[in-house]
Design an enzyme around this catalytic site. Structure first.
Site, PDB file in Angstrom:
ATOM      1  N   LYS A   1       0.842  -1.194   0.000  1.00  0.00           N
ATOM      2  CA  LYS A   1       0.000   0.000   0.000  1.00  0.00           C
ATOM      3  C   LYS A   1       0.878   1.245   0.000  1.00  0.00           C
ATOM      4  O   LYS A   1       1.967   1.257   0.584  1.00  0.00           O
ATOM      5  CB  LYS A   1      -0.888  -0.033   1.247  1.00  0.00           C
ATOM      6  CG  LYS A   1      -1.866   1.117   1.408  1.00  0.00           C
ATOM      7  CD  LYS A   1      -2.697   0.896   2.668  1.00  0.00           C
ATOM      8  CE  LYS A   1      -3.638   2.050   2.941  1.00  0.00           C
ATOM      9  NZ  LYS A   1      -4.462   1.806   4.148  1.00  0.00           N
TER      10      LYS A   1
ATOM     11  N   SER B   1      -9.179   2.592   3.781  1.00  0.00           N
ATOM     12  CA  SER B   1      -8.215   3.247   2.922  1.00  0.00           C
ATOM     13  C   SER B   1      -7.360   2.297   2.091  1.00  0.00           C
ATOM     14  O   SER B   1      -6.575   2.747   1.247  1.00  0.00           O
ATOM     15  CB  SER B   1      -7.293   4.138   3.767  1.00  0.00           C
ATOM     16  OG  SER B   1      -6.555   3.355   4.693  1.00  0.00           O
TER      17      SER B   1
ATOM     18  N   SER C   1      -9.885   0.269   7.771  1.00  0.00           N
ATOM     19  CA  SER C   1      -9.293   0.446   6.446  1.00  0.00           C
ATOM     20  C   SER C   1      -8.883  -0.839   5.746  1.00  0.00           C
ATOM     21  O   SER C   1      -8.639  -0.836   4.545  1.00  0.00           O
ATOM     22  CB  SER C   1      -8.065   1.362   6.537  1.00  0.00           C
ATOM     23  OG  SER C   1      -8.461   2.671   6.804  1.00  0.00           O
TER      24      SER C   1
END
Length: 483
Positions: free
Chosen positions: A71, A147, A171
């Protein structure tokens, strides 16, 4: 290795092929890169790719030789950009590996790219100005969550079998639910955030991954868990590898069910129906369920205010640090409306208000912990609704202050945040889908502090009883041609 063949395997399965000499790591990576090229134009999940520079020893770990994506937040890879989804940090290159990145390398994973995240990971949808929106592979008109939305969309579409994710308010679990994946948020202190951080968002943020199978997530957590020098605290190590727990029977469990969320947010009919089906499945497996009232220990408004103060103060500090490092202004040319509002709000949070917010965190943690004396696990929907259309979260965001934005996110995701505040492990399991739309619906199970082992046992049992890996979305790398 053809992409259609590659997409059929989970990470452990690919590693077994590599260990047996049936395929080389280079061939698997080439298939992964081709899979990204096939699906990413339709979902916009992968920000950047590169040629993996690690050379794993086949069979050295359960994941050696498996393609992997990190990520664009929460992990640093030396010589690679870490932009955090923000124009403010555009072009930033990490000077050294974070502790987690070192462990991913030792795991033998072939990290060849990074996935999209909302600006500073500060949303539960992935629609940053810097990259553009990430689309849900099941319905590209809808969001992939956040996220860790890029990670969720990439794994669901078959680009990689598992990917790195973080979770400070849901997230990791939110993209898992929206994309039909398995995702487990570990216990606070299970995986190091160092050396750049001792805590993320004052203990709310943790590191993990999303995957299509339970055993992949268990294998990943086994390879990245454990303390590093300087960590402020760490969770006690489990008595056996999590990969072994997946195959162990959980035994009959007492499960408390929360059909409605804290704060009065109503659960949509398709999700409520999915919860009912999940309860029936659990009871058919010998577990005892009953409706529970898991008290937060504080009023909902108090809970939201405390989280707003903690999160915005953290965002304000990060924004100021980035602006100073890159010599960029903090205004609408570099920062999105919700983040700008958080910056303004966070700058006004006083020291006493911040300490009071930490006191609220403690009260919530103590209150929820008491429920695990009555129940082995708590069950909720991961989210109260199906994945929303892109643009839903941004509508009217410019009119919200920092508290208003956090209130909006908690309203849309009222089940997940409490377990970040409590530091307890929780997982989203893709047990079912909406019959009308085919969209996946995740169910969240939470356990007491340090009890990932129990979650993995139940997840393994549920995966055997009601398999989900055969379901594939509209955008899928294994297709010979786009659907």
């Amino acid at each position: 290795m053809k992409v259609a063949e590659y997409a059929r395997y989970d990470a452990v399965g690919l590693a077994e092929l590599v260990a047996a000499g049936e395929v080389t790591p280079a061939e698997v990576e080439a298939a992964a890169r081709e899979a990204v090229r096939a699906v990413d134009p339709r979902i916009n999940a992968v920000v950047e790719t590169w040629q993996a520079d690690d050379r794993p020893v086949p069979g050295s770990t359960p994941l050696a030789g498996v393609p992997f994506l990190i990520k664009d937040f929460g992990v640093a890879m030396a010589g690679r950009r870490t932009e955090m989804g923000s124009r403010l940090a555009a072009g930033h290159v990490a000077r050294s590996d974070s502790f987690l990145m070192r462990r991913l390398r030792r795991a033998g994973l072939l990290t060849f790219g990074r996935t999209a995240t909302p600006e500073l990971a500060y949303s539960i949808t992935t629609e940053p100005v810097l990259y553009g929106p990430t689309r849900n592979p099941w319905d590209p008109r809808r969001g992939a969550g956040g996220s860790s939305g890029g990670a969720g969309a990439a794994v669901a579409a078959g680009a990689v079998p598992l990917a790195h994710a973080t979770d400070a308010a849901g997230s990791l679990r939110i993209p898992a639910s929206y994309n039909g994946l398995f995702g487990l948020k570990p216990t606070r202190g299970r995986v190091s955030l160092g050396p750049g951080l001792d805590e993320g968002f004052n203990g709310l943020a943790v590191q993990g991954g999303v995957s299509r199978t339970v055993r992949d997530s268990a294998a990943l957590l086994d390879l990245i868990r454990g303390p590093e020098p300087g960590d402020p605290y760490f969770a006690e190590q489990p008595p056996r590898p999590y990969a072994q727990e997946v195959a162990r029977p959980p035994g009959p469990l007492r499960i408390g069910v929360l059909p409605q969320a804290w704060g009065g947010r109503r659960t949509a009919v398709p999700v409520a129906d999915a919860l009912t089906r999940t309860v029936r499945l659990l009871e058919s497996l010998g577990h005892r369920t009953e409706e529970a009232e898991a008290a937060l220990g504080v009023d909902w408004e108090e809970f939201v205010l405390a989280n707003a103060r903690l999160s915005t103060a953290n965002v304000a500090a990060t924004v100021d640090e980035l602006a100073a490092a890159f010599g960029r202004p903090v205004d609408s040319s570099t920062v999105e409306p919700a983040t700008l509002a958080a910056h303004h709000y966070g700058q006004r949070v006083s020291g006493p208000q911040f300490v009071t917010a930490l006191t609220i965190r403690n009260r919530v943690a103590r209150s929820l912990a008491r429920h695990f004396g009555t129940y082995d696990l708590l069950l909720t929907p991961t989210l109260p609704e199906l994945p929303p259309l892109l643009g839903t979260y941004a509508r009217g965001a410019e009119a919200l202050d920092g508290l208003g934005w956090i209130d909006r996110l908690n309203d849309r995701s009222p089940f997940t945040m409490a377990f970040n505040v409590a530091g307890a492990p929780a997982m989203s399991v893709p047990l079912t889908a909406d019959p009308g739309t085919g969209l996946p619906i995740g169910m969240q199970f939470a356990a007491g502090y340090g009890r990932e082992d129990l979650l993995f046992r139940l997840a393994g049992q549920l995966e055997q009883a009601q398999p989900w890996s055969g379901r594939t979305p509209a955008v899928w790398a294994g297709d010979p041609a786009p659907r």
